[in-house]
Write an enzyme that holds these catalytic residues in place. Sequence first.
Site, PDB file in Angstrom:
ATOM      1  CE  LYS A  58      54.096  84.649 -22.338  1.00 46.04           C
ATOM      2  NZ  LYS A  58      53.380  84.468 -21.073  1.00 46.04           N
TER       3      LYS A  58
ATOM      4  CE1 TYR B  40      53.009  86.909 -25.158  1.00 39.45           C
ATOM      5  CE2 TYR B  40      53.688  85.335 -26.839  1.00 39.45           C
ATOM      6  CZ  TYR B  40      52.930  85.652 -25.730  1.00 39.45           C
ATOM      7  OH  TYR B  40      52.085  84.703 -25.202  1.00 39.45           O
TER       8      TYR B  40
END
Length: 268
Positions: free
Chosen positions: A180, A176
Amino acid sequence: MASTAAAAPKIVLVTGANQGLGHAVIEVGGLRYPENVYILCSRDLEKGEAAAQKLRELEGFHATVDVVQLDVTNDQQIATVVQHVDKTYGRLDVLVNNAGILRGLGMAEDAPASAVRSAFTECLDVHITSVAVLTLALMPVLRKAAAPKVINVTSGLGSITNVLTPGRRMARAMAYGASKVGMNGLTAHMQVGENDSAAAGDSTSPRVRFYISNPGPLKTAFNGFHPLGKPPQLGAESIVHMMGDEESKYDDHMQWEFEGEEMRRVPW
């Protein structure tokens, strides 16, 4: 709080908006800028319609909410949404790339290779590839707006400076977090491309301005309603501030957050 000054209505499209942060963006935006049209995107059309009805029932909420089905990894649905926006509104003023997934949280070192690959592939697809595909597909209708904006929703994990700062307590989510970081990089590259075209005089359309919002940890279904999270309406503030900015106040930096009742720059 409702908008006090007359403003030109905007067409605002928010992905992943049937719940959580995306839903809060339309709630806060609709209450503050009721003249806008908000396109609520949801993978499940029935859930999207229910979410829109919930907004319409809010006291003081008078903005128009248009519900469309959109899984950002589905190219056919993306094409259908682009056609809908062009045919119905003829332009798009603000695109909020909010749709997100959380995979590989706390992944163990002995996790199967297939599990590691799956977590990274899904996160990179949703947070980078699909953001690029959807944004590029919508560029023709964004260019028809007077002052088009793209706001990409990142995470504190996307700031390498913050992640490496001693003493900061941050989640350990490699897939994750890395996705990002990649989204932030994609946003920068897309803005540079726009700037180069404008400087070279290659386009007669308005320059699309790209921004990154760091909403901070929120108490939503996305993270299991983490007890330390803040209400999603507060997380939506940085997005709504950038959405409503008519004076280019945030053009001197790309990444922003709303903390302590003010907009603050987020380091790379």
